[in-house]
Motif scaffolding. Structure first.
Motif, PDB file in Angstrom:
ATOM      1  N   ARG A 124      12.582  25.518 -14.698  1.00 31.52           N
ATOM      2  CA  ARG A 124      12.176  26.048 -16.006  1.00 31.52           C
ATOM      3  C   ARG A 124      11.396  25.001 -16.795  1.00 31.52           C
ATOM      4  NH1 ARG A 124      17.131  28.568 -15.685  1.00 31.52           N
ATOM      5  NH2 ARG A 124      18.177  26.872 -16.791  1.00 31.52           N
ATOM      6  N   ASP A 125      11.858  23.749 -16.737  1.00 33.47           N
ATOM      7  CA  ASP A 125      11.152  22.665 -17.441  1.00 33.47           C
ATOM      8  C   ASP A 125       9.729  22.522 -16.916  1.00 33.47           C
ATOM      9  OD1 ASP A 125      13.422  22.138 -18.906  1.00 33.47           O
ATOM     10  OD2 ASP A 125      13.986  20.345 -17.779  1.00 33.47           O
ATOM     11  N   ILE A 126       9.569  22.630 -15.604  1.00 37.10           N
ATOM     12  CA  ILE A 126       8.237  22.494 -15.008  1.00 37.10           C
ATOM     13  C   ILE A 126       7.354  23.673 -15.417  1.00 37.10           C
ATOM     14  CG2 ILE A 126       6.985  22.600 -12.802  1.00 37.10           C
ATOM     15  CD1 ILE A 126       8.923  20.565 -11.737  1.00 37.10           C
ATOM     16  N   ASN A 127       7.913  24.873 -15.437  1.00 36.76           N
ATOM     17  CA  ASN A 127       7.142  26.038 -15.895  1.00 36.76           C
ATOM     18  C   ASN A 127       6.663  25.844 -17.327  1.00 36.76           C
ATOM     19  OD1 ASN A 127       7.321  27.459 -13.500  1.00 36.76           O
ATOM     20  ND2 ASN A 127       9.170  28.544 -14.098  1.00 36.76           N
ATOM     21  N   SER A 128       7.544  25.351 -18.171  1.00 40.76           N
ATOM     22  CA  SER A 128       7.200  25.112 -19.572  1.00 40.76           C
ATOM     23  C   SER A 128       6.116  24.039 -19.684  1.00 40.76           C
ATOM     24  CB  SER A 128       8.463  24.688 -20.333  1.00 40.76           C
ATOM     25  OG  SER A 128       8.148  24.353 -21.650  1.00 40.76           O
ATOM     26  N   PHE A 129       6.281  22.957 -18.922  1.00 39.75           N
ATOM     27  CA  PHE A 129       5.315  21.863 -18.931  1.00 39.75           C
ATOM     28  C   PHE A 129       3.942  22.351 -18.449  1.00 39.75           C
ATOM     29  CE2 PHE A 129       3.249  18.412 -16.521  1.00 39.75           C
ATOM     30  CZ  PHE A 129       3.060  17.503 -17.538  1.00 39.75           C
ATOM     31  N   LEU A 130       3.924  23.116 -17.354  1.00 44.58           N
ATOM     32  CA  LEU A 130       2.659  23.625 -16.823  1.00 44.58           C
ATOM     33  C   LEU A 130       1.978  24.562 -17.819  1.00 44.58           C
ATOM     34  CD1 LEU A 130       3.549  24.327 -13.078  1.00 44.58           C
ATOM     35  CD2 LEU A 130       2.073  22.539 -13.971  1.00 44.58           C
ATOM     36  N   SER A 131       2.775  25.393 -18.473  1.00 41.03           N
ATOM     37  CA  SER A 131       2.217  26.327 -19.463  1.00 41.03           C
ATOM     38  C   SER A 131       1.583  25.564 -20.620  1.00 41.03           C
ATOM     39  CB  SER A 131       3.310  27.256 -19.989  1.00 41.03           C
ATOM     40  OG  SER A 131       3.827  28.029 -18.941  1.00 41.03           O
ATOM     41  N   GLU A 132       2.279  24.533 -21.091  1.00 36.63           N
ATOM     42  CA  GLU A 132       1.745  23.749 -22.205  1.00 36.63           C
ATOM     43  C   GLU A 132       0.477  23.012 -21.794  1.00 36.63           C
ATOM     44  OE1 GLU A 132       3.367  20.046 -24.716  1.00 36.63           O
ATOM     45  OE2 GLU A 132       4.610  21.852 -24.831  1.00 36.63           O
ATOM     46  N   ARG A 133       0.500  22.428 -20.597  1.00 36.73           N
ATOM     47  CA  ARG A 133      -0.680  21.706 -20.117  1.00 36.73           C
ATOM     48  C   ARG A 133      -1.867  22.651 -19.975  1.00 36.73           C
ATOM     49  NH1 ARG A 133      -0.662  17.823 -14.855  1.00 36.73           N
ATOM     50  NH2 ARG A 133       0.738  16.547 -16.100  1.00 36.73           N
ATOM     51  N   LEU A 134      -1.615  23.853 -19.451  1.00 32.68           N
ATOM     52  CA  LEU A 134      -2.678  24.840 -19.282  1.00 32.68           C
ATOM     53  C   LEU A 134      -3.236  25.280 -20.630  1.00 32.68           C
ATOM     54  CD1 LEU A 134      -4.134  26.249 -17.010  1.00 32.68           C
ATOM     55  CD2 LEU A 134      -2.424  28.055 -17.084  1.00 32.68           C
ATOM     56  N   TYR A 135      -2.372  25.467 -21.607  1.00 33.96           N
ATOM     57  CA  TYR A 135      -2.801  25.857 -22.954  1.00 33.96           C
ATOM     58  C   TYR A 135      -3.780  24.826 -23.519  1.00 33.96           C
ATOM     59  CZ  TYR A 135      -2.748  26.363 -27.995  1.00 33.96           C
ATOM     60  OH  TYR A 135      -3.140  26.477 -29.310  1.00 33.96           O
ATOM     61  N   PHE A 136      -3.375  23.541 -23.480  1.00 37.14           N
ATOM     62  CA  PHE A 136      -4.242  22.504 -24.032  1.00 37.14           C
ATOM     63  C   PHE A 136      -5.502  22.322 -23.203  1.00 37.14           C
ATOM     64  CE2 PHE A 136      -0.392  21.298 -26.394  1.00 37.14           C
ATOM     65  CZ  PHE A 136      -0.953  21.219 -27.663  1.00 37.14           C
ATOM     66  N   LYS A 137      -5.423  22.610 -21.902  1.00 37.49           N
ATOM     67  CA  LYS A 137      -6.608  22.528 -21.037  1.00 37.49           C
ATOM     68  C   LYS A 137      -7.625  23.595 -21.466  1.00 37.49           C
ATOM     69  CE  LYS A 137      -7.258  20.076 -17.386  1.00 37.49           C
ATOM     70  NZ  LYS A 137      -7.652  18.675 -17.478  1.00 37.49           N
ATOM     71  N   TYR A 138      -7.143  24.796 -21.788  1.00 34.21           N
ATOM     72  CA  TYR A 138      -8.035  25.850 -22.286  1.00 34.21           C
ATOM     73  C   TYR A 138      -8.731  25.416 -23.570  1.00 34.21           C
ATOM     74  CZ  TYR A 138      -6.268  29.421 -19.049  1.00 34.21           C
ATOM     75  OH  TYR A 138      -5.939  30.147 -17.944  1.00 34.21           O
ATOM     76  N   ILE A 139      -7.953  24.812 -24.463  1.00 40.98           N
ATOM     77  CA  ILE A 139      -8.521  24.352 -25.732  1.00 40.98           C
ATOM     78  C   ILE A 139      -9.594  23.293 -25.462  1.00 40.98           C
ATOM     79  CG2 ILE A 139      -8.016  23.178 -27.927  1.00 40.98           C
ATOM     80  CD1 ILE A 139      -6.810  26.007 -27.746  1.00 40.98           C
ATOM     81  N   MET A 140      -9.286  22.370 -24.557  1.00 37.89           N
ATOM     82  CA  MET A 140     -10.252  21.313 -24.239  1.00 37.89           C
ATOM     83  C   MET A 140     -11.512  21.901 -23.606  1.00 37.89           C
ATOM     84  SD  MET A 140      -9.572  17.805 -22.213  1.00 37.89           S
ATOM     85  CE  MET A 140     -10.921  16.848 -21.570  1.00 37.89           C
ATOM     86  N   LEU A 141     -11.337  22.878 -22.708  1.00 32.80           N
ATOM     87  CA  LEU A 141     -12.499  23.513 -22.082  1.00 32.80           C
ATOM     88  C   LEU A 141     -13.367  24.215 -23.122  1.00 32.80           C
ATOM     89  CD1 LEU A 141     -10.974  24.977 -18.803  1.00 32.80           C
ATOM     90  CD2 LEU A 141     -12.736  23.221 -18.979  1.00 32.80           C
ATOM     91  N   GLN A 142     -12.727  24.888 -24.086  1.00 36.46           N
ATOM     92  CA  GLN A 142     -13.487  25.534 -25.165  1.00 36.46           C
ATOM     93  C   GLN A 142     -14.302  24.495 -25.922  1.00 36.46           C
ATOM     94  OE1 GLN A 142     -10.529  27.517 -27.535  1.00 36.46           O
ATOM     95  NE2 GLN A 142     -10.540  29.352 -26.281  1.00 36.46           N
ATOM     96  N   ASN A 143     -13.652  23.370 -26.235  1.00 36.97           N
ATOM     97  CA  ASN A 143     -14.355  22.325 -26.978  1.00 36.97           C
ATOM     98  C   ASN A 143     -15.487  21.716 -26.165  1.00 36.97           C
ATOM     99  OD1 ASN A 143     -12.767  22.557 -29.299  1.00 36.97           O
ATOM    100  ND2 ASN A 143     -11.219  21.205 -28.475  1.00 36.97           N
ATOM    101  N   ASN A 144     -15.286  21.560 -24.852  1.00 38.73           N
ATOM    102  CA  ASN A 144     -16.304  20.927 -24.006  1.00 38.73           C
ATOM    103  C   ASN A 144     -17.532  21.809 -23.799  1.00 38.73           C
ATOM    104  OD1 ASN A 144     -15.502  18.342 -23.609  1.00 38.73           O
ATOM    105  ND2 ASN A 144     -14.925  18.571 -21.479  1.00 38.73           N
ATOM    106  N   THR A 145     -17.451  23.092 -24.161  1.00 41.95           N
ATOM    107  CA  THR A 145     -18.635  23.948 -24.071  1.00 41.95           C
ATOM    108  C   THR A 145     -19.450  23.911 -25.359  1.00 41.95           C
ATOM    109  OG1 THR A 145     -17.408  25.899 -24.812  1.00 41.95           O
ATOM    110  CG2 THR A 145     -17.532  25.526 -22.424  1.00 41.95           C
ATOM    111  N   SER A 146     -18.924  23.235 -26.376  1.00 40.57           N
ATOM    112  CA  SER A 146     -19.627  23.140 -27.654  1.00 40.57           C
ATOM    113  C   SER A 146     -20.894  22.298 -27.507  1.00 40.57           C
ATOM    114  CB  SER A 146     -18.718  22.508 -28.712  1.00 40.57           C
ATOM    115  OG  SER A 146     -19.457  22.280 -29.906  1.00 40.57           O
ATOM    116  N   LEU A 147     -21.916  22.660 -28.283  1.00 34.34           N
ATOM    117  CA  LEU A 147     -23.148  21.879 -28.308  1.00 34.34           C
ATOM    118  C   LEU A 147     -23.014  20.678 -29.239  1.00 34.34           C
ATOM    119  CD1 LEU A 147     -25.745  24.797 -28.453  1.00 34.34           C
ATOM    120  CD2 LEU A 147     -25.033  23.461 -26.466  1.00 34.34           C
ATOM    121  N   HIS A 148     -21.904  20.619 -29.994  1.00 33.32           N
ATOM    122  CA  HIS A 148     -21.692  19.555 -30.970  1.00 33.32           C
ATOM    123  C   HIS A 148     -20.827  18.452 -30.357  1.00 33.32           C
ATOM    124  CE1 HIS A 148     -23.448  22.147 -33.994  1.00 33.32           C
ATOM    125  NE2 HIS A 148     -22.649  23.114 -33.572  1.00 33.32           N
ATOM    126  N   PRO A 149     -21.369  17.249 -30.208  1.00 31.58           N
ATOM    127  CA  PRO A 149     -20.614  16.158 -29.581  1.00 31.58           C
ATOM    128  C   PRO A 149     -19.298  15.844 -30.281  1.00 31.58           C
ATOM    129  CG  PRO A 149     -22.915  15.527 -29.882  1.00 31.58           C
ATOM    130  CD  PRO A 149     -22.729  16.840 -30.564  1.00 31.58           C
TER     131      PRO A 149
END
Length: 198
Positions: A108-133
């Protein structure tokens, strides 16, 4: 620490010391073990068609390395390389699965950790598509700070050089230097002895 070292050792894990630039696995390798960082840092990277390095993540003490690939039949899409003297705890895939079967709370801890990591990865990917450095850099800094226990302002020492931040965000080093100065003027971050704090 994602999984207590004592528990990993009780299932037959081994401790391995790595030197800077030692490779844990290469892109295209088949996942065969669970890796957890005892000390040091590991980068996950990929090289594009032109040979330019893209750093997809930098992992530090207590984090595991690409553990999600132990649950699917896929090869590593990245390289994992020690970027300083590092110690890892390694447990074979079979023993890791046995550990999870016999310790549902860890699963369960690993599922929670993976979910959190994936969430922040999505946020980072959204930011990395920005044209603003500045949006890209803020996204990368916030993603890596998300793994820190202390979320207070200026409490997190960014463990990257300007060049590494450029590789993480897909920007030029000169652009990163310029934006970091701008973000310091805006009181978003502090620079102390050339180290960045957010």
């Amino acid at each position: 620490m994602l999984i207590e070292e004592k528990l990993l050792l009780s299932y037959g894990a081994e401790i391995e010391d790595l030197k800077t630039a030692d490779i844990i696995f290469n892109e295209g390798d088949t996942p065969k073990a669970f890796y957890q960082i005892k000390k040091g840092r590991i980068k996950l990277n990929h090289y594009n068609e032109e040979g330019k390095e893209l750093i997809l993540g930098v992992l530090h003490k207590g984090l595991s390395v690409c553990e999600l690939l132990l649950f699917i039949d896929k090869k590593y899409p990245v390289n994992a390389i020690a970027i300083e003297p590092t110690t890892i705890v390694t447990l074979s895939k079979g023993k890791f699965m046995q550990l999870l079967d016999e310790n549902p709370d860890i699963s369960r801890d690993i599922n929670s950790f993976l979910s959190e990591r994936l969430y922040f990865k999505y946020i980072m990917l959204q930011n990395n598509t920005s044209l603003h450095p500045d949006v890209r850099i803020r996204g990368a800094l916030e993603y890596h700070k998300s793994f820190s226990d202390n979320q207070a302002k200026f409490s997190f020492e960014v463990p990257f050089t300007r060049r590494e931040l450029a590789a993480i965000t897909g920007l030029r080093t000169e652009t990163v230097v310029r934006v970091i100065k701008k973000l310091e003027q805006e009181n978003y971050l502090k620079i102390i002895d050339r180290k960045i704090y957010v």
